[in-house]
Design a protein around this motif. Structure first.
Motif, PDB file in Angstrom:
ATOM      1  N   ALA A  23      60.687  41.326  42.330  1.00 36.78           N
ATOM      2  CA  ALA A  23      60.167  42.443  41.541  1.00 36.78           C
ATOM      3  C   ALA A  23      61.100  42.866  40.421  1.00 36.78           C
ATOM      4  O   ALA A  23      61.160  44.040  40.056  1.00 36.78           O
ATOM      5  CB  ALA A  23      59.884  43.630  42.470  1.00 36.78           C
ATOM      6  N   TYR A  24      61.854  41.911  39.858  1.00 41.86           N
ATOM      7  CA  TYR A  24      62.695  42.207  38.691  1.00 41.86           C
ATOM      8  C   TYR A  24      61.796  42.069  37.469  1.00 41.86           C
ATOM      9  O   TYR A  24      61.413  40.972  37.068  1.00 41.86           O
ATOM     10  CB  TYR A  24      63.878  41.247  38.614  1.00 41.86           C
ATOM     11  N   ALA A  25      61.432  43.194  36.857  1.00 38.19           N
ATOM     12  CA  ALA A  25      60.415  43.229  35.800  1.00 38.19           C
ATOM     13  C   ALA A  25      60.828  42.427  34.574  1.00 38.19           C
ATOM     14  O   ALA A  25      62.005  42.366  34.212  1.00 38.19           O
ATOM     15  CB  ALA A  25      60.131  44.667  35.412  1.00 38.19           C
ATOM     16  N   TYR A  26      59.834  41.832  33.915  1.00 31.34           N
ATOM     17  CA  TYR A  26      60.096  41.071  32.693  1.00 31.34           C
ATOM     18  C   TYR A  26      60.218  42.013  31.494  1.00 31.34           C
ATOM     19  O   TYR A  26      61.059  41.831  30.629  1.00 31.34           O
ATOM     20  CB  TYR A  26      58.973  40.064  32.467  1.00 31.34           C
ATOM     21  N   TYR A  27      59.366  43.048  31.468  1.00 29.24           N
ATOM     22  CA  TYR A  27      59.412  44.049  30.396  1.00 29.24           C
ATOM     23  C   TYR A  27      59.948  45.379  30.931  1.00 29.24           C
ATOM     24  O   TYR A  27      59.908  45.647  32.129  1.00 29.24           O
ATOM     25  CB  TYR A  27      58.017  44.286  29.807  1.00 29.24           C
ATOM     26  N   GLY A  33      62.807  43.642  52.084  1.00 25.11           N
ATOM     27  CA  GLY A  33      61.821  44.228  51.190  1.00 25.11           C
ATOM     28  C   GLY A  33      61.722  45.726  51.347  1.00 25.11           C
ATOM     29  O   GLY A  33      62.490  46.361  52.095  1.00 25.11           O
ATOM     30  N   GLN A  34      60.748  46.323  50.667  1.00 29.09           N
ATOM     31  CA  GLN A  34      60.581  47.778  50.655  1.00 29.09           C
ATOM     32  C   GLN A  34      60.429  48.365  52.050  1.00 29.09           C
ATOM     33  O   GLN A  34      60.990  49.412  52.362  1.00 29.09           O
ATOM     34  CB  GLN A  34      59.343  48.136  49.830  1.00 29.09           C
ATOM     35  N   GLY A  35      59.699  47.700  52.919  1.00 30.85           N
ATOM     36  CA  GLY A  35      59.358  48.278  54.212  1.00 30.85           C
ATOM     37  C   GLY A  35      60.449  48.255  55.253  1.00 30.85           C
ATOM     38  O   GLY A  35      60.271  48.801  56.344  1.00 30.85           O
ATOM     39  N   GLU A  36      61.595  47.631  54.941  1.00 32.64           N
ATOM     40  CA  GLU A  36      62.622  47.461  55.969  1.00 32.64           C
ATOM     41  C   GLU A  36      63.906  48.234  55.677  1.00 32.64           C
ATOM     42  O   GLU A  36      64.950  47.950  56.267  1.00 32.64           O
ATOM     43  CB  GLU A  36      62.949  45.978  56.141  1.00 32.64           C
ATOM     44  N   GLY A  37      63.844  49.210  54.764  1.00 29.19           N
ATOM     45  CA  GLY A  37      65.011  50.042  54.504  1.00 29.19           C
ATOM     46  C   GLY A  37      65.262  51.023  55.645  1.00 29.19           C
ATOM     47  O   GLY A  37      64.452  51.161  56.556  1.00 29.19           O
ATOM     48  N   TYR A  51      65.650  52.131  48.960  1.00 31.26           N
ATOM     49  CA  TYR A  51      65.074  50.901  48.422  1.00 31.26           C
ATOM     50  C   TYR A  51      66.092  50.222  47.513  1.00 31.26           C
ATOM     51  O   TYR A  51      66.847  50.898  46.816  1.00 31.26           O
ATOM     52  CB  TYR A  51      63.803  51.201  47.609  1.00 31.26           C
ATOM     53  N   TRP A  52      66.093  48.902  47.483  1.00 33.24           N
ATOM     54  CA  TRP A  52      67.006  48.210  46.563  1.00 33.24           C
ATOM     55  C   TRP A  52      66.684  48.567  45.112  1.00 33.24           C
ATOM     56  O   TRP A  52      67.548  48.539  44.244  1.00 33.24           O
ATOM     57  CB  TRP A  52      66.920  46.697  46.766  1.00 33.24           C
ATOM     58  N   MET A  53      65.447  48.946  44.831  1.00 36.52           N
ATOM     59  CA  MET A  53      65.027  49.292  43.466  1.00 36.52           C
ATOM     60  C   MET A  53      65.238  50.775  43.146  1.00 36.52           C
ATOM     61  O   MET A  53      64.804  51.253  42.101  1.00 36.52           O
ATOM     62  CB  MET A  53      63.563  48.893  43.260  1.00 36.52           C
ATOM     63  N   ASP A  54      65.882  51.483  44.026  1.00 35.83           N
ATOM     64  CA  ASP A  54      66.214  52.892  43.813  1.00 35.83           C
ATOM     65  C   ASP A  54      67.302  52.980  42.735  1.00 35.83           C
ATOM     66  O   ASP A  54      68.416  52.483  42.911  1.00 35.83           O
ATOM     67  CB  ASP A  54      66.693  53.488  45.136  1.00 35.83           C
ATOM     68  N   GLY A 111      64.032  43.043  47.795  1.00 38.11           N
ATOM     69  CA  GLY A 111      65.198  42.188  47.962  1.00 38.11           C
ATOM     70  C   GLY A 111      65.213  41.037  46.973  1.00 38.11           C
ATOM     71  O   GLY A 111      66.280  40.527  46.608  1.00 38.11           O
ATOM     72  N   GLY A 112      64.013  40.621  46.518  1.00 35.74           N
ATOM     73  CA  GLY A 112      63.937  39.610  45.466  1.00 35.74           C
ATOM     74  C   GLY A 112      64.428  40.166  44.148  1.00 35.74           C
ATOM     75  O   GLY A 112      65.144  39.494  43.385  1.00 35.74           O
TER      76      GLY A 112
END
Length: 527
Positions: free
Chosen positions: A353-357, A231-235, A280-283, A329-330
């Protein structure tokens, strides 16, 4: 006669008086000895060569559960837990046991090493154990090792029958011992040049790897591989943060390893690969944590890293590679099965946290934001500061790609950081409507811990159920697929059912939990 009687009485009285006086003198002498023993200053023992901290991971993060003293003196005796006082990072810790040990804190004989076991005190307000060696970087939203970790020791040892005082104060943050991190006995990294999605310039990226690899493999034996995305906190650049931050080490222990079988043998176990991103994976390319409606800058390098590990390890069963991750990570788990729909045998996105919109962007590709204060773990999360549109990010085309991979979602209804209603719930509903026959969802009311009974965590921490092997029930697929209720979409969160009141079923087989289901999945060629 009277004279003789008087003499005798006097003699007896004299004896009594002397006897009482002697008793009083003896009492005073004993008291004096006690005072003397306390006041005598013992010689200082200067044989402590090194102090190490034993770090143990829990569902809420790590703590220091032992202090290991390297004395290199084999004549130590007379260890008593009542003779020791310890402080770790300014916190007084109760010593519960003292014994001779090996260098990892395990009981042994004649080693010259002494281990002090400490009581682990859980703080119900912070939901952390006191004495944690982690420090939370509020600017990055990262867990990091504390810049310093001071251990203070005041105790007594007996060497060759002589008592000595042990008194030491030292920063030992870099002297760490952990059985949890030691499980991941393979360490490596992968680096290559990739185009930045925002700047379009080539840049060098690097991902860290740590893997648990079962021992004593038979010749030609192939085992499944479980890939964990943090997750975010473990990068960062230290996989130990990942392994200890959310107790990733549980994947390498018997409680979960026992579910993974090897075809044609009676052996059990799986490889576990933890991959760590530097940010972050979402970067998406600007170094910040995104909102889940963009493509990660690490998409290709993660795939290349996984393939590099599989290439290194010919004992991996390439038809049984499983992907799981929490939060960031999700998101990455969903992102990977969309971009590489034919590679993974199964996926488990947790509080994903893969957004729907989609969210509104500026001309330079960055996101428009709301003027709110973002705090770690609060309702105003990093996602809520962005401006949501009504344009689908999870398109019909993505759903068709996702449905190729068997998938099991996990989340809690009271997650206020990544609200399921804006992420996994509508995605799962669309998967069912698209005909996904091997898609499941475990949905909890809230998150209750196990290490400390009845400890209540943030609803976002649903990975706790996964890593504690407590994911068993699933939601009613038909009810969700046919629901007209826009507020619930047919979902019914259930803690008592451990995710739902149904069981995952496939090809006539009923699965008792997510790991049994995962082990059963095998990549279908040309699916």
């Amino acid at each position: 006669m009277k004279k003789s009687l008087m003499t005798a009485i006097f003699f007896l009285l004299a004896i009594g008086v002397v006897g009482n006086s002697a008793k009083k003198i003896n009492v005073k002498t004993r008291n004096f000895r006690k005072v003397s023993e306390k006041s005598v200053k013992l010689p200082n023992y200067d044989g402590v060569k090194k102090i190490s901290i034993f770090v143990k991971g829990f569902e809420s993060g790590p703590t220091v559960s032992k202090i290991i003293l390297q004395m290199d003196d084999y004549r130590i005796t007379g260890l008593d837990k009542n003779n020791w006082k310890v402080k770790t990072n300014g916190v007084e810790r109760k010593v519960t046991n003292v014994y001779i040990s090996d260098g990892k804190g395990k009981k042994a004989f004649d080693t010259g090493i002494v281990t002090l076991e400490l009581e682990n005190v859980f703080n119900q307000k912070t939901l952390k154990y006191e004495g944690s060696p982690f420090s939370y970087n509020i600017k990055k939203f990262f867990n990091e090792w504390a810049k310093e970790y001071v251990v203070e020791i005041d105790g007594k040892v007996t060497v060759d029958g002589e008592n000595y005082s042990v008194n030491k104060k030292e920063d030992v943050i870099n002297n760490r011992v952990s059985n949890d991190t030691a499980l991941f006995n393979y360490r490596s990294s992968f680096s290559e040049n990739y185009k930045n999605p925002i700047t379009k310039k080539m840049e060098n990226l690097k991902l860290e790897m740590a893997a648990y690899e079962p021992e004593n493999l038979k010749k030609g034996e192939k085992k499944p591989l479980v890939i964990w995305l943090h997750g975010q906190g473990e990068g960062g650049d230290d996989p130990d943060i990942d392994i200890l931050g959310t107790e990733t080490s549980a994947l390498a222990k018997e409680e979960i390893q026992k579910y993974f079988t090897t075809s044609g043998t009676d052996t059990k176990g799986a490889f576990v690969l933890a991959v760590q991103s530097p940010t972050y994976w979402m970067d998406e390319g600007d170094g910040t944590n995104g909102n889940g409606s963009g493509i990660s800058r690490y998409t290709q390098i993660l795939m290349d890293t996984i393939k590099e590990y599989v290439k290194h390890n010919p004992s991996v069963d390439t038809e049984r590679i499983y992907l799981a991750g929490d939060s960031n990570g999700g998101y990455m788990t969903v992102n990977m099965i969309i971009n590489y729909p034919d590679y993974f045998a199964a996926a488990v996105p947790i509080c994903e946290a893969y957004a729907y919109y989609e969210y509104e962007r500026n001309a330079d590709g960055t996101y428009k934001t709301n003027d709110i204060e973002v705090s770690a773990g609060g309702e105003n999360s990093a996602v809520s500061k962005f401006k949501e549109t009504k344009k689908l990010w999870v398109t019909k085309e993505k759903i068709q790609k996702m449905k190729k991979t068997p998938i099991w979602f996990i989340a809690a209804a009271d997650d206020r950081i990544v609200t399921p209603q804006k992420f996994s719930l509508p995605t799962y509903r669309d998967l069912l409507k698209a005909g996904a026959d091997n898609a499941w969802y475990s949905y909890y009311e809230n998150v209750i811990g196990t290490d400390e009974p009845n400890s209540r965590f943030s609803g976002h921490f649903s990975w706790i159920y996964f890593l504690n092997n407590q994911v068993e029930g699933v939601q009613n697929r038909e009810k969700i697929k046919n629901s007209k209720d826009e507020s619930t979409s047919g979902f019914e969160p259930s803690n008592s059912g451990k995710g739902g009141n149904k069981k995952a079923q496939l090809k006539g087989k009923t699965f008792e939990n997510v790991f049994e289901w995962m082990n059963f999945q095998k990549k279908i060629k040309n699916r």
